[in-house]
Design a protein around this motif. Structure first.
Motif, mmCIF file in Angstrom:
data_model
loop_
_atom_site.group_PDB
_atom_site.id
_atom_site.type_symbol
_atom_site.label_atom_id
_atom_site.label_comp_id
_atom_site.label_asym_id
_atom_site.label_seq_id
_atom_site.Cartn_x
_atom_site.Cartn_y
_atom_site.Cartn_z
ATOM 1 N N ARG A 344 -12.708 -3.053 -7.341
ATOM 2 C CA ARG A 344 -11.594 -3.159 -8.279
ATOM 3 C C ARG A 344 -11.022 -4.573 -8.257
ATOM 4 N NH1 ARG A 344 -5.949 0.438 -8.863
ATOM 5 N NH2 ARG A 344 -5.064 -0.940 -10.474
ATOM 6 N N LEU A 345 -10.922 -5.166 -7.088
ATOM 7 C CA LEU A 345 -10.405 -6.524 -6.999
ATOM 8 C C LEU A 345 -11.273 -7.479 -7.810
ATOM 9 C CD1 LEU A 345 -8.557 -8.703 -5.803
ATOM 10 C CD2 LEU A 345 -10.055 -8.756 -3.792
ATOM 11 N N GLU A 373 -2.305 -9.319 -5.840
ATOM 12 C CA GLU A 373 -1.036 -9.330 -5.117
ATOM 13 C C GLU A 373 -0.890 -8.076 -4.266
ATOM 14 O OE1 GLU A 373 3.762 -9.919 -5.750
ATOM 15 O OE2 GLU A 373 2.443 -9.856 -7.487
ATOM 16 N N ALA A 374 -1.322 -6.941 -4.805
ATOM 17 C CA ALA A 374 -1.243 -5.684 -4.054
ATOM 18 C C ALA A 374 -2.110 -5.739 -2.800
ATOM 19 C CB ALA A 374 -1.654 -4.519 -4.944
ATOM 20 N N VAL A 375 -3.310 -6.319 -2.918
ATOM 21 C CA VAL A 375 -4.210 -6.437 -1.766
ATOM 22 C C VAL A 375 -3.585 -7.346 -0.703
ATOM 23 C CG1 VAL A 375 -6.423 -7.391 -0.992
ATOM 24 C CG2 VAL A 375 -6.339 -5.924 -3.017
ATOM 25 N N ARG A 438 -4.089 0.950 1.595
ATOM 26 C CA ARG A 438 -4.107 1.371 0.183
ATOM 27 C C ARG A 438 -3.246 0.412 -0.638
ATOM 28 N NH1 ARG A 438 -1.349 4.699 -3.343
ATOM 29 N NH2 ARG A 438 0.271 5.181 -1.790
ATOM 30 N N PRO A 439 -3.851 -0.599 -1.263
ATOM 31 C CA PRO A 439 -3.087 -1.578 -2.045
ATOM 32 C C PRO A 439 -2.281 -0.961 -3.174
ATOM 33 C CG PRO A 439 -5.344 -2.339 -1.664
ATOM 34 C CD PRO A 439 -5.273 -0.921 -1.221
ATOM 35 N N GLU A 440 -2.724 0.195 -3.685
ATOM 36 C CA GLU A 440 -2.055 0.807 -4.832
ATOM 37 C C GLU A 440 -0.599 1.173 -4.552
ATOM 38 O OE1 GLU A 440 -6.362 1.020 -5.453
ATOM 39 O OE2 GLU A 440 -5.050 1.556 -3.768
ATOM 40 N N ARG A 441 -0.204 1.233 -3.274
ATOM 41 C CA ARG A 441 1.192 1.575 -2.966
ATOM 42 C C ARG A 441 2.146 0.494 -3.484
ATOM 43 N NH1 ARG A 441 1.360 3.572 1.683
ATOM 44 N NH2 ARG A 441 -0.751 3.131 2.459
#
Length: 527
Positions: A344-345, A373-375, A438-441
């Motif tokens: 996804r990245l 940024e989430a990662v 979990r980067p989606e948080r």
């Protein structure tokens, strides 16, 4: 039992049982024992649970820190005992995220403990403090004020050309050694990331990298010395008085390897800059931190000396590389451990219009990609650059630890510690999957209202200690993040990277900065 008579020189006799020394010694021992038992029995911290030995001595904490996994030990203790755990005679470790903004505030009422003093240096018989080790808030502010603007985002962005040049060298070295003609040759990418971050520090500070990328190794031993120095700092901080017998001993120093090499480099660059001997690699059109520090001296001649300039240079050199490398390694390793995240990245980088000819990726473009940024944010949370506890003294009047109850009171002078690793796994803030990467948080969930997302994001930001907090937040935060965003985006765009042993966990040795070992990869150019 009768006293034994001993005949000494000159025919004199003495009775062992009547020695004038035994009775005072015995009395002193009894008095100390009674005082120790009374102190333990009446300690205001006696109600807080924790390991049995920890209530008597800081040696318990020292032992576990030397083993390199104290963050895990603390996490288990909090699971067993709750949010407040006694880990020393006068130390409680706290897992109350709501208390962070009180303890780590701009007012700095909660003073740093002596734990931090070991990172100072002994120069000509005098202890010289730096921005990290200075516990006096007024002196800290005085030292920080002349250079704070140079570490703001506007102060950091002009340094981006130096970072770009170093990223190009990193890619060139990786390709010549592990890609071109060496396809599938294993690469210890963790080491190369560390070489990159140290060379960036040299480039932005002096306009000249130190040389780890070109040598492909720790050619001068500084990186190994830095590890030993951090080991010492982590251990001796538990019993700070030891530092005066080891590293700060004015008669004979027994401390860890120092940074004399880096000090020498800093002094030489300062002299060369004054004398104009560095024009073959330094250009005024691309200023570096040495330029900025000399500017600060010229603007504040009464407050800033050459010694202060050297101190600022040393902070850059010693504290600017390791934590940045930790975050880059985590972003790459944990993303590749979960192929869904890595794919996804890379997809979102491509969807943003970034291509191979965009490299090195600009900071502006990198920050515009929400999933990157989430990662990065998740990498900082999952393994903070500092994973030992941050200590503060309870101020005058004492304090209540829990906002919900007045029962958990501690008197002034108590040491309250917050461990960034433990706080980052508080399920009340991060959710039931807090121990999952979990980067989606960090993104708005499907069906989540904007108001709920912003409230959740505020709670996570308020509990984030990855760069410290309050007036003591890491001064190099923005420079470190600039490096992280740029190099992660660039490597993901240019190369296919895979873990050599995807099922094998890497090793983490927590010595103030957690050292990661085992980021072994194979690389090839992306089609």
């Amino acid at each position: 039992m009768k006293n034994q008579t001993v005949v000494g020189h000159g025919g004199q006799t003495s009775h062992v049982g009547e020695s004038p020394f035994l009775l005072p010694l015995f009395g002193t021992f009894c008095a100390l024992s009674l005082w120790g038992m009374w102190s333990i029995a009446t300690s205001p911290l006696r109600k807080y649970p924790g390991p049995y030995l920890a209530r008597y001595t800081n040696l318990w904490r020292l032992y576990h820190i030397t083993r390199g996994s104290f963050h895990k030990v603390l996490q288990d203790l909090h699971k067993n005992y709750g949010p407040v755990v006694r880990v020393g005679p006068n130390v409680v470790d706290v897992d109350y995220p709501d208390l962070i903004k009180t303890v780590f505030s701009i007012k700095e009422d909660w003073k740093k403990t002596e734990y931090y003093l070991a990172s100072s240096a002994l120069v000509d018989g005098h202890i010289v403090y730096n921005l990290f080790s200075q516990t006096d808030k007024h002196k800290h502010a005085q030292e920080k004020r002349p250079v704070a603007k140079y570490y703001s985002l506007n102060g950091v962005l002009p340094l981006e050309p130096h970072v770009d040049k170093t990223i190009r060298q990193l890619c060139s070295e990786l390709e010549s050694r592990f890609v071109d003609g060496n396809a599938k040759k294993p690469c210890n990418l963790g080491d190369w990331i560390l070489y990159y971050t140290w060379d960036v520090v040299g480039a932005v500070t002096f306009s000249q990298p130190i040389g780890y990328l070109s040598h492909g190794c720790d050619f001068d031993g500084t990186l190994k010395n830095a590890e030993k120095a951090l080991d010492y700092f982590s251990w001796v901080g538990c019993i700070p008085i030891l530092d005066h017998f080891f590293d700060k001993n004015p008669i004979y120093r027994i401390g860890p390897p120092g940074f004399s090499g880096i000090t020498g480099v800093s002094v030489k660059h300062l002299i060369d800059r004054y004398q104009g001997n560095d024009k073959h690699y330094h250009s005024p059109e691309n200023p570096d931190y040495l330029d900025k520090f000399i500017e600060a001296k010229q603007s504040n001649p009464d407050a800033v000396s050459d010694a202060q300039v050297i101190s600022w240079l040393m902070i850059n050199m010693i504290a600017g590389a390791d934590t940045t490398a930790i975050t880059i390694r985590s972003a790459l390793y944990y993303s590749m451990k979960t192929p869904r995240i890595w794919q996804r990245l890379r997809s979102e980088l491509a969807a943003a219009g970034l291509a191979k000819d965009s490299c090195p990726v600009s900071y502006k473009d990198a920050r515009a990609i929400p999933y990157l940024e989430a990662v990065v944010r998740e990498s900082l949370r999952f393994l903070p650059g500092v994973s030992l506890s941050l200590e503060r003294y309870v101020p005058q009047g004492g304090a209540h630890l829990s906002p919900q109850t007045s029962a958990e009171y501690v008197p002034e002078g108590t040491i309250v510690a917050f461990n960034p690793y433990v706080i980052a796994r508080n399920k009340g803030v991060w959710g039931p999957d807090a121990e999952e990467f979990r980067p989606e948080r960090w993104l708005q969930a499907e069906g989540e209202s904007e108001e709920d997302f912003q409230a959740r994001l505020r709670a996570m930001n308020n509990a984030d200690l990855s760069f410290g907090g309050g007036s003591r937040v890491c001064i190099g935060k923005r420079l470190g993040l600039l490096q992280v965003y740029k190099v992660v985006a660039t490597l993901a765009l240019l190369y296919d990277i895979e873990l050599v042993n995807p099922d094998k966990e890497w090793t983490i040795i927590n010595s103030w900065f957690p050292r990661q070992e085992g980021l072994e990869v194979r690389m090839s150019k992306r089609a």
